[in-house]
Scaffold this motif. Structure first.
Motif, short mmCIF file in Angstrom:
data_model
loop_
_atom_site.label_atom_id
_atom_site.label_comp_id
_atom_site.label_asym_id
_atom_site.label_seq_id
_atom_site.Cartn_x
_atom_site.Cartn_y
_atom_site.Cartn_z
N VAL A 75 0.80 -1.21 -0.01
CA VAL A 75 0.01 -0.10 -0.06
C VAL A 75 0.99 1.13 -0.07
O VAL A 75 0.77 2.12 -0.72
N GLN A 76 1.92 1.28 0.92
CA GLN A 76 2.94 2.47 0.80
C GLN A 76 3.63 2.82 -0.54
O GLN A 76 3.60 3.74 -0.82
N THR A 77 4.02 1.56 -1.06
CA THR A 77 4.54 1.55 -2.35
C THR A 77 3.53 2.12 -3.67
O THR A 77 3.90 2.97 -4.35
N LEU A 78 2.34 1.59 -3.44
CA LEU A 78 1.52 2.15 -4.34
C LEU A 78 1.21 3.54 -4.23
O LEU A 78 1.04 4.23 -5.21
N ASP A 79 1.25 4.09 -3.05
CA ASP A 79 0.99 5.49 -2.57
C ASP A 79 1.95 6.30 -3.19
O ASP A 79 1.86 7.62 -3.65
N THR A 80 3.19 5.74 -3.76
CA THR A 80 4.40 6.61 -4.28
C THR A 80 4.06 6.75 -5.85
O THR A 80 4.89 7.73 -6.40
N GLY A 81 3.15 6.10 -6.34
CA GLY A 81 2.78 6.38 -7.80
C GLY A 81 2.24 5.08 -8.17
O GLY A 81 2.51 4.48 -8.70
N PHE A 82 0.96 5.43 -7.91
CA PHE A 82 -0.26 4.25 -8.20
C PHE A 82 -0.08 3.42 -9.64
O PHE A 82 -0.03 2.26 -9.68
N ILE A 83 -0.07 4.45 -10.63
CA ILE A 83 0.06 3.89 -11.98
C ILE A 83 1.19 2.96 -12.26
O ILE A 83 1.07 1.82 -12.74
N SER A 84 2.56 3.38 -12.09
CA SER A 84 3.71 2.79 -12.41
C SER A 84 3.72 1.60 -11.25
O SER A 84 4.24 0.40 -11.99
N ARG A 85 3.37 1.77 -10.07
CA ARG A 85 3.51 0.62 -9.23
C ARG A 85 2.31 -0.41 -9.23
O ARG A 85 2.94 -1.64 -9.25
N SER A 86 1.32 -0.11 -9.82
CA SER A 86 0.35 -1.27 -10.34
C SER A 86 0.66 -1.94 -11.46
O SER A 86 0.59 -3.19 -11.49
N ASP A 87 1.29 -1.21 -12.41
CA ASP A 87 1.92 -1.77 -13.72
C ASP A 87 2.78 -2.76 -13.27
O ASP A 87 2.74 -3.89 -13.90
N ASP A 88 3.83 -2.49 -12.28
CA ASP A 88 4.89 -3.61 -11.93
C ASP A 88 4.01 -4.76 -11.24
O ASP A 88 4.74 -5.83 -11.51
N LEU A 89 3.02 -4.36 -10.50
CA LEU A 89 2.75 -5.60 -9.77
C LEU A 89 1.77 -6.33 -10.79
O LEU A 89 1.91 -7.89 -10.77
N SER A 123 -7.87 -0.99 -2.84
CA SER A 123 -8.86 -0.13 -3.66
C SER A 123 -8.01 0.96 -4.29
O SER A 123 -6.86 0.84 -3.81
N TYR A 124 -8.23 1.46 -5.55
CA TYR A 124 -7.51 2.30 -6.00
C TYR A 124 -7.61 3.76 -5.36
O TYR A 124 -8.80 3.71 -4.48
N PRO A 125 -6.78 4.58 -5.48
CA PRO A 125 -6.95 5.78 -4.59
C PRO A 125 -8.09 6.83 -5.35
O PRO A 125 -8.59 6.37 -6.51
N ALA A 126 -8.72 7.57 -4.82
CA ALA A 126 -9.89 8.27 -5.19
C ALA A 126 -9.65 9.27 -6.33
O ALA A 126 -10.48 9.39 -7.11
N ASN A 127 -8.27 9.78 -6.59
CA ASN A 127 -7.93 10.51 -7.45
C ASN A 127 -6.39 9.90 -8.22
O ASN A 127 -5.40 9.57 -7.41
N ILE A 128 -6.47 9.86 -9.45
CA ILE A 128 -5.18 9.57 -9.95
C ILE A 128 -4.92 10.52 -11.11
O ILE A 128 -5.72 11.01 -11.85
N ASP A 129 -3.52 10.99 -10.89
CA ASP A 129 -3.05 12.07 -11.47
C ASP A 129 -4.06 13.45 -11.72
O ASP A 129 -4.15 13.81 -12.48
#
Length: 167
Positions: A75-89, A123-129
């Motif tokens: 969760v903390q890692t996703l918070d640093t950049g949700f799109i790129s981190r979720s792509d990695d996952l 869950s995805y964050p409420a806002n993306i970019d």
């Protein structure tokens, strides 16, 4: 004029020769698929996307036994950049896409497929970019005027890729 193999050269010849009925059948009426309207589900957030993350596999890779700690790190890692981190996952194979309304069933299925692995729903964050998640997701899930486009959008919405890729 007939072709060498006796096949009529035109539709008119086929009808005249009795091979086809002169009465043309009308095309079937289009019947829209019956499925939950995802835009209605968005109104109460049940249609929003979620990540299904295999904590057991990530813990094994990290040499960690505490799954709660692994979840917190994810969760903390996703918070640093949700799109790129979720792509990695997604690329790692330890993460799948789901939607909130079906995530419990998808989670159980994923756990069963992986021999009892512990899978968590994030869950995805409420806002993306800077834009509301619902706005992005509504673009992905909103119906079009064409059935084939809706089928493609369904496949895109369901695949294990980031929301930016799906747009």
């Amino acid at each position: 004029e007939n072709m060498d193999d006796g096949t009529p050269a035109s539709w008119e010849e086929a009808v005249a020769g009795g091979l086809l009925d002169d009465e043309s059948e009308e095309e079937e009426a289009f019947v829209e698929q019956r499925r939950a309207d995802s835009t209605e589900l968005l109104d109460d957030n049940e249609g929003l996307p979620v990540l299904l993350v295999d904590l057991t596999a990530l813990a094994a890779e990290a040499g960690q036994s505490d799954l709660q700690t692994v979840r917190q790190v994810v969760v903390q890692t996703l918070d640093t950049g949700f799109i790129s981190r979720s792509d990695d996952l997604f690329a790692s194979g330890h993460c799948r896409h789901s939607e909130r309304w079906r995530s419990s069933e998808d989670r159980r299925r994923m756990e069963d497929e992986r021999g009892g692995a512990v899978v968590t729903v994030i869950s995805y964050p409420a806002n993306i970019d800077g834009a509301p998640l619902g706005l992005f997701w509504r673009s992905v899930r909103s119906p079009s005027a064409w059935e084939v486009v809706d089928e493609l959008k369904e496949a895109i919405a369901s695949c294990n890729r980031s929301i930016k890729w799906k747009l």
